[in-house]
Design a protein around this motif. Structure first.
Motif, PDB file in Angstrom:
ATOM      1  N   ARG A  57      -3.132 -18.146   8.685  1.00 36.82           N
ATOM      2  CA  ARG A  57      -2.861 -19.453   9.251  1.00 36.82           C
ATOM      3  C   ARG A  57      -3.841 -20.474   8.693  1.00 36.82           C
ATOM      4  N   PRO A  58      -3.360 -21.643   8.255  1.00 30.90           N
ATOM      5  CA  PRO A  58      -4.223 -22.657   7.648  1.00 30.90           C
ATOM      6  C   PRO A  58      -5.375 -23.042   8.578  1.00 30.90           C
ATOM      7  N   GLY A  59      -6.549 -23.142   7.994  1.00 34.81           N
ATOM      8  CA  GLY A  59      -7.714 -23.590   8.768  1.00 34.81           C
ATOM      9  C   GLY A  59      -8.459 -22.487   9.484  1.00 34.81           C
ATOM     10  N   THR A  60      -7.978 -21.247   9.408  1.00 34.61           N
ATOM     11  CA  THR A  60      -8.666 -20.128  10.059  1.00 34.61           C
ATOM     12  C   THR A  60      -9.534 -19.399   9.034  1.00 34.61           C
ATOM     13  N   PRO A  61     -10.651 -18.780   9.481  1.00 28.71           N
ATOM     14  CA  PRO A  61     -11.506 -18.028   8.542  1.00 28.71           C
ATOM     15  C   PRO A  61     -10.760 -16.930   7.801  1.00 28.71           C
ATOM     16  N   ALA A  62      -9.806 -16.275   8.475  1.00 21.93           N
ATOM     17  CA  ALA A  62      -9.085 -15.171   7.843  1.00 21.93           C
ATOM     18  C   ALA A  62      -8.250 -15.635   6.659  1.00 21.93           C
ATOM     19  N   ALA A  63      -7.846 -16.897   6.665  1.00 21.98           N
ATOM     20  CA  ALA A  63      -7.034 -17.417   5.561  1.00 21.98           C
ATOM     21  C   ALA A  63      -7.843 -17.499   4.269  1.00 21.98           C
ATOM     22  N   LYS A  64      -9.182 -17.534   4.384  1.00 26.26           N
ATOM     23  CA  LYS A  64     -10.051 -17.631   3.201  1.00 26.26           C
ATOM     24  C   LYS A  64     -10.529 -16.268   2.727  1.00 26.26           C
ATOM     25  N   MET A  65     -10.210 -15.208   3.489  1.00 26.96           N
ATOM     26  CA  MET A  65     -10.623 -13.862   3.101  1.00 26.96           C
ATOM     27  C   MET A  65      -9.706 -13.320   2.007  1.00 26.96           C
ATOM     28  N   GLU A  66     -10.161 -12.255   1.348  1.00 26.41           N
ATOM     29  CA  GLU A  66      -9.343 -11.617   0.318  1.00 26.41           C
ATOM     30  C   GLU A  66      -8.144 -10.954   0.982  1.00 26.41           C
ATOM     31  N   GLN A  67      -6.948 -11.332   0.572  1.00 24.77           N
ATOM     32  CA  GLN A  67      -5.723 -10.905   1.246  1.00 24.77           C
ATOM     33  C   GLN A  67      -5.218  -9.558   0.746  1.00 24.77           C
ATOM     34  N   VAL A  68      -4.604  -8.805   1.655  1.00 28.09           N
ATOM     35  CA  VAL A  68      -3.895  -7.589   1.295  1.00 28.09           C
ATOM     36  C   VAL A  68      -2.589  -8.007   0.612  1.00 28.09           C
ATOM     37  N   PRO A  69      -2.208  -7.361  -0.477  1.00 22.72           N
ATOM     38  CA  PRO A  69      -0.955  -7.742  -1.168  1.00 22.72           C
ATOM     39  C   PRO A  69       0.232  -7.763  -0.217  1.00 22.72           C
ATOM     40  N   ALA A  70       1.125  -8.710  -0.413  1.00 25.40           N
ATOM     41  CA  ALA A  70       2.264  -8.909   0.482  1.00 25.40           C
ATOM     42  C   ALA A  70       3.117  -7.648   0.591  1.00 25.40           C
ATOM     43  N   GLN A  71       3.335  -6.962  -0.517  1.00 32.40           N
ATOM     44  CA  GLN A  71       4.175  -5.762  -0.490  1.00 32.40           C
ATOM     45  C   GLN A  71       3.531  -4.654   0.349  1.00 32.40           C
ATOM     46  N   VAL A  72       2.206  -4.575   0.288  1.00 30.73           N
ATOM     47  CA  VAL A  72       1.485  -3.567   1.084  1.00 30.73           C
ATOM     48  C   VAL A  72       1.608  -3.889   2.573  1.00 30.73           C
ATOM     49  N   LYS A  73       1.483  -5.164   2.921  1.00 31.49           N
ATOM     50  CA  LYS A  73       1.623  -5.573   4.333  1.00 31.49           C
ATOM     51  C   LYS A  73       3.010  -5.226   4.854  1.00 31.49           C
ATOM     52  N   LYS A  74       4.016  -5.507   4.056  1.00 32.61           N
ATOM     53  CA  LYS A  74       5.396  -5.214   4.470  1.00 32.61           C
ATOM     54  C   LYS A  74       5.604  -3.718   4.666  1.00 32.61           C
ATOM     55  N   GLN A  75       5.059  -2.926   3.723  1.00 37.86           N
ATOM     56  CA  GLN A  75       5.248  -1.474   3.808  1.00 37.86           C
ATOM     57  C   GLN A  75       4.554  -0.899   5.038  1.00 37.86           C
ATOM     58  N   ARG A  76       3.358  -1.388   5.334  1.00 40.35           N
ATOM     59  CA  ARG A  76       2.644  -0.898   6.513  1.00 40.35           C
ATOM     60  C   ARG A  76       3.367  -1.290   7.800  1.00 40.35           C
ATOM     61  N   THR A  77       3.933  -2.455   7.817  1.00 37.80           N
ATOM     62  CA  THR A  77       4.703  -2.886   8.990  1.00 37.80           C
ATOM     63  C   THR A  77       5.903  -1.975   9.190  1.00 37.80           C
ATOM     64  N   LYS A  78       6.595  -1.620   8.098  1.00 40.11           N
ATOM     65  CA  LYS A  78       7.743  -0.710   8.184  1.00 40.11           C
ATOM     66  C   LYS A  78       7.310   0.685   8.632  1.00 40.11           C
ATOM     67  N   ASP A  79       6.187   1.162   8.083  1.00 38.21           N
ATOM     68  CA  ASP A  79       5.711   2.501   8.427  1.00 38.21           C
ATOM     69  C   ASP A  79       5.355   2.603   9.903  1.00 38.21           C
ATOM     70  N   LEU A  80       4.683   1.601  10.428  1.00 37.31           N
ATOM     71  CA  LEU A  80       4.296   1.641  11.836  1.00 37.31           C
ATOM     72  C   LEU A  80       5.528   1.505  12.735  1.00 37.31           C
ATOM     73  N   SER A  81       6.484   0.707  12.316  1.00 36.53           N
ATOM     74  CA  SER A  81       7.726   0.566  13.080  1.00 36.53           C
ATOM     75  C   SER A  81       8.467   1.898  13.135  1.00 36.53           C
ATOM     76  N   ARG A  82       8.422   2.647  12.023  1.00 37.43           N
ATOM     77  CA  ARG A  82       9.079   3.947  11.988  1.00 37.43           C
ATOM     78  C   ARG A  82       8.420   4.910  12.984  1.00 37.43           C
ATOM     79  N   VAL A  83       7.091   4.856  13.067  1.00 35.20           N
ATOM     80  CA  VAL A  83       6.381   5.699  14.031  1.00 35.20           C
ATOM     81  C   VAL A  83       6.773   5.316  15.458  1.00 35.20           C
ATOM     82  N   PHE A  84       6.822   4.014  15.716  1.00 30.72           N
ATOM     83  CA  PHE A  84       7.161   3.537  17.065  1.00 30.72           C
ATOM     84  C   PHE A  84       8.558   4.005  17.478  1.00 30.72           C
ATOM     85  N   HIS A  85       9.493   3.986  16.555  1.00 27.73           N
ATOM     86  CA  HIS A  85      10.876   4.368  16.871  1.00 27.73           C
ATOM     87  C   HIS A  85      11.100   5.877  16.814  1.00 27.73           C
ATOM     88  N   SER A  86      10.055   6.637  16.582  1.00 25.78           N
ATOM     89  CA  SER A  86      10.196   8.096  16.500  1.00 25.78           C
ATOM     90  C   SER A  86      10.174   8.767  17.870  1.00 25.78           C
TER      91      SER A  86
END
Length: 574
Positions: A396-425
């Motif tokens: 989010r603009p203006g937050t300290p986390a926005a200036k940190m080194e970001q995790v690649p977008a594809q990795v974020k998406k994959q982790r979100t899918k993986d955790l969702s799969r665990v939740f629905h198990s």
């Protein structure tokens, strides 16, 4: 050099009258022999036209307003308060966006998609030539963004002035109210709790117990909008609850950015408030607690367990963990470790058997490693949270986390899918098939096939649509379960329990139209003098009647002045 047409000088202005032109006395003589012709007209239509205000008039208080709210229950409560005040003043709150004259857009700044929806709605409103008023956390936190330029904004602590902002916007002005409410230098919780509101669901009252928080999470934009903690006094919150029950509400939601921090700014605490509220909850009605962060619940665990065991309080608590990695929590500045979270959950699960613990997790926070993420996966597998909100990280603009080194977008998406799969198990409600439960019915399902109820643990139970069930306690047998719900069949010989409260308000009816509020709005400067700012349901017709009478009076005075002026000119001319 003068023109040739000016060579001949005129001795008098009357020299320009030729011999063929009629003289004044001739015209006066001819006027005596003119017989006026009477034009037939429809008297009724004439009177209607005479009383009608000019077509280019802009009369605040008679327009249709569409309100759209994104985000948390706190934002929804703000939206209900703004709708109530506008309706009390005479505006028509409509659910048809295309039919509205003005759009009131109440935004959320937690995630990028929510702001994107907000921005797109502004663009659509402008394309359809709608007047626009912006509210919520986005314009409060970043009022200078390009796409907000020239638009009216009402701040999160200024919602009690929404009528003024809408009035000026209707007139074509741009107004911005973004100040903070203070009393002797102390920041207040926000707008008054006794303002009129239109509840989205007449059976559910959302009460904000405080605004802002004490944390400084590096990813959070809401803090920029809501600010630091400011709690409402206990007596005001209790009075609001009492009024809600008197208006037929059967379920109260307490909300804020962090309910656990309540009272740390004014010398009290959350358990003290809850015990006071429990005293005024009628039998058959229920109280639901809002989100609390782990640090502020740790010191109240014993008291909280007792409160959550109360028969009129849902055994439900929303405690965000966000990550099961201590290193990630440190980068987030969450002010607790995973062990603290587990201690809270384990204690409550032991002392409040069957309690529902809901939690939030952010996938792909800056610096999160595969090992960090696997720790989070293990936590979900261990506790099998029945309610889990999985969020991909958005800077989010203006937050300290926005200036940190970001995790690649594809990795974020994959982790979100993986955790969702665990939740629905896993299916959290399979073991409850065959149970007999008491449930409180409060709304209709999205597909309109069932009524939605909640049991003692705030678990969703779908029941048959029977109008006698709405707002009542019903005993059901659970015969089916899904990932997010159970289905219950009403017990044939069980009575439908009616809470000892009043009949609910009709959908869209304004709550809290007290005499004091009428006087407050009546005393404020109104664009139309001597008309009540808060009127009963016929306020629009009353205002229009006044305007028609005023317009007719002005026309009559204008005609009389014109006749007098004409008579005066004739006398002088003769």
């Amino acid at each position: 050099m003068p023109s040739a047409s000016c060579d001949a000088l005129l001795d008098d202005i009357e020299d320009i009258v030729s011999q063929e032109d009629s003289k004044p006395q001739d015209r006066h003589f001819a006027r005596k022999h003119v017989v006026p012709k009477v034009r037939k007209r429809n008297t009724q239509n004439y009177l209607q036209e005479e009383n009608r205000p000019p077509s280019d008039s802009t009369i605040p208080g008679i327009q249709k307003i569409w309100i759209r709210t994104w985000g948390c229950s706190h934002n929804n409560s703000d939206g209900e308060y703004m709708a109530g005040q506008l309706a009390a003043y005479g505006y028509k709150i409509t659910e048809n966006a295309s039919d509205a004259d003005l759009w009131l857009l109440n935004s959320c700044t937690v995630k990028n998609p929510a702001e994107d929806h907000f921005r797109n709605s502004i663009k659509k409103a402008q394309e359809e030539n709608k007047k626009v008023v912006l509210a919520g956390c986005v314009p409060q936190a970043q009022p200078r963004q390009d796409y907000l330029k020239g638009l009216s904004i009402i701040g999160v602590q200024q919602i009690d002035r929404v009528v003024e902002v809408v009035e000026e916007t209707i007139k074509g002005h741009s107004v911005r109210l973004l100040g903070q409410k203070k009393d002797n230098g102390k920041r207040l919780g926000g707008a008054r709790l006794d303002l009129p509101k239109i509840r989205k669901n007449p059976l559910i009252e959302i009460i904000s117990i405080n605004t802002g928080c004490l944390n400084a999470c590096t990813y959070c934009k809401t803090k920029h909008a809501r600010g630091t903690l400011a709690s409402y006094p206990i007596d005001e919150l209790v009075d609001r609850a009492k009024q809600s029950f008197q208006e037929g509400v059967c379920e109260i939601w307490l909300t804020s950015e962090d309910t656990g921090a309540y009272g740390r700014d004014n010398g009290t605490n959350l358990p003290t408030l809850l015990w006071k509220l429990v005293e005024v909850i009628p039998e058959g009605a229920m109280l639901r607690l809002g989100m609390t962060n782990p640090p502020y619940i740790l010191e109240h665990l014993e008291e909280m367990a007792k409160i959550l065991n109360h028969p009129r309080v849902y055994a439900f608590l929303h405690i965000p963990v966000q990550s099961a990695s201590d290193s990630v929590l440190m980068e987030m500045k969450r002010e607790y470790c995973v062990a603290d979270f587990k201690r809270v959950v384990d204690f409550l699960k032991e002392k409040v058997p069957g309690i529902t613990i809901a939690t939030d997790i952010i996938c792909g926070f800056p610096g999160e490693t595969d090992q960090d993420f696997q720790e989070t996966v293990k936590l979900v597998e261990e506790y099998k949270f029945p309610s889990l909100f999985i969020n991909q990280f958005y800077p989010r603009p203006g937050t300290p986390a926005a200036k940190m080194e970001q995790v690649p977008a594809q990795v974020k998406k994959q982790r979100t899918k993986d955790l969702s799969r665990v939740f629905h198990s896993y299916n959290p409600y399979d073991h409850k098939i065959g149970e007999r439960q008491q449930v409180l019915v409060t709304e209709e399902s999205f597909d309109s096939k069932f009524y939605v109820a909640h049991n003692r643990f705030y678990e969703q139970v779908l029941v048959p649509k029977n109008s006698s069930f709405m707002g009542k306690m019903v005993e059901v047998d659970i015969y089916e379960s899904g990932k997010h719900f159970m289905k219950g069949q009403p017990v044939s010989d069980a009575r439908v329990y009616t809470p000892s409260i009043s009949k609910p308000l009709a959908k869209g009816e304004v709550s809290g139209l007290t005499k004091e509020f009428r006087n407050r709005l009546g005393n404020r400067q109104s664009p139309i003098p001597d008309t009540p700012a808060v009127a009963p349901r016929d306020s629009v017709s009353s205002r229009m009647q006044w305007l028609h009478q005023d317009w007719a009076l002005r026309m009559s005075v204008g005609v009389a002045l014109f006749v007098l002026l004409l008579s005066f000119l004739v006398k002088i001319y003769n």
